[in-house]
Design an enzyme around this catalytic site. Sequence first.
Site, mmCIF file in Angstrom:
data_model
loop_
_atom_site.group_PDB
_atom_site.id
_atom_site.type_symbol
_atom_site.label_atom_id
_atom_site.label_comp_id
_atom_site.label_asym_id
_atom_site.label_seq_id
_atom_site.Cartn_x
_atom_site.Cartn_y
_atom_site.Cartn_z
ATOM 1 N N ASP A 7 11.580 -61.782 77.373
ATOM 2 C CA ASP A 7 12.844 -61.491 78.033
ATOM 3 C C ASP A 7 13.492 -60.302 77.338
ATOM 4 O O ASP A 7 13.214 -60.030 76.168
ATOM 5 C CB ASP A 7 13.793 -62.689 78.010
ATOM 6 C CG ASP A 7 14.861 -62.608 79.102
ATOM 7 O OD1 ASP A 7 14.752 -61.747 80.002
ATOM 8 O OD2 ASP A 7 15.808 -63.412 79.065
ATOM 9 N N GLY A 8 14.314 -59.601 78.082
ATOM 10 C CA GLY A 8 15.062 -58.479 77.547
ATOM 11 C C GLY A 8 16.509 -58.586 77.973
ATOM 12 O O GLY A 8 16.827 -59.264 78.948
ATOM 13 N N GLU A 45 12.973 -55.450 78.790
ATOM 14 C CA GLU A 45 12.027 -56.354 79.460
ATOM 15 C C GLU A 45 10.588 -55.893 79.225
ATOM 16 O O GLU A 45 9.711 -56.690 78.895
ATOM 17 C CB GLU A 45 12.311 -56.431 80.960
ATOM 18 C CG GLU A 45 13.636 -57.044 81.334
ATOM 19 C CD GLU A 45 13.667 -58.572 81.309
ATOM 20 O OE1 GLU A 45 12.679 -59.210 80.893
ATOM 21 O OE2 GLU A 45 14.715 -59.125 81.706
ATOM 22 N N ASP A 68 10.761 -63.017 83.534
ATOM 23 C CA ASP A 68 11.703 -63.124 84.646
ATOM 24 C C ASP A 68 12.051 -61.754 85.217
ATOM 25 O O ASP A 68 12.945 -61.632 86.050
ATOM 26 C CB ASP A 68 12.965 -63.887 84.228
ATOM 27 C CG ASP A 68 13.787 -63.181 83.163
ATOM 28 O OD1 ASP A 68 13.442 -62.037 82.769
ATOM 29 O OD2 ASP A 68 14.786 -63.769 82.705
ATOM 30 N N HIS A 118 17.148 -67.815 83.725
ATOM 31 C CA HIS A 118 18.313 -68.689 83.578
ATOM 32 C C HIS A 118 18.185 -69.923 84.472
ATOM 33 O O HIS A 118 19.111 -70.310 85.174
ATOM 34 C CB HIS A 118 19.600 -67.909 83.868
ATOM 35 C CG HIS A 118 19.686 -66.661 83.057
ATOM 36 N ND1 HIS A 118 19.959 -66.656 81.702
ATOM 37 C CD2 HIS A 118 19.485 -65.365 83.387
ATOM 38 C CE1 HIS A 118 19.946 -65.426 81.246
ATOM 39 N NE2 HIS A 118 19.653 -64.615 82.249
ATOM 40 N N ASP A 128 15.536 -65.402 75.931
ATOM 41 C CA ASP A 128 16.844 -64.827 76.248
ATOM 42 C C ASP A 128 17.754 -64.893 75.028
ATOM 43 O O ASP A 128 18.423 -63.914 74.686
ATOM 44 C CB ASP A 128 17.475 -65.557 77.438
ATOM 45 C CG ASP A 128 18.848 -65.009 77.785
ATOM 46 O OD1 ASP A 128 18.930 -63.830 78.174
ATOM 47 O OD2 ASP A 128 19.837 -65.746 77.628
#
Length: 155
Positions: A7-8, A45, A68, A118, A128
């Site tokens: 995740d970024g 990301e 994501d 999320h 995250d």
Amino acid sequence: MIEIYTDGAASGNPGPGGWGTILRAGKHYKELSGGFRMTTNNRMELLAVIKGLEALKSLNQEVTVFSDSKYVVDAVEKKWVFGWVSKNFKDKKNKDLWLRFLELYKLHRVKFVWIKGHNEHPENERCDRLAVFASQDKANLAIDTVFEAERAKGI
């Protein structure tokens, strides 16, 4: 089989940003993260994936990357990035990171799986948190030199 979760994050986009990565293979588990003083969410990301692939110790690994980021997943799985290469990334951002990614990509057998962000996915939620924490660690924020140089030039 190696699983890489990524995740970024970027606050302000552009703004301070971070990336988080989890590598899992059998009983082995490793978390990685880092932050930059000025960057974008898409760069983070993509960098999360790069850092995961860079952490692999052997070549020709079977790897599944869970992300994501539709930007990253679709660019690879729908093969858009290969068209961008043939056009020398004309009108595309993050050429430096995409080229870095492609060098790693060809060393392994990589597939991507998009996961909804999320959405209480444990590894995605952890990535995250890693990314956000890294983006807020003001004492240790690195300089995303390519991004900042391009931004200064108005690219």
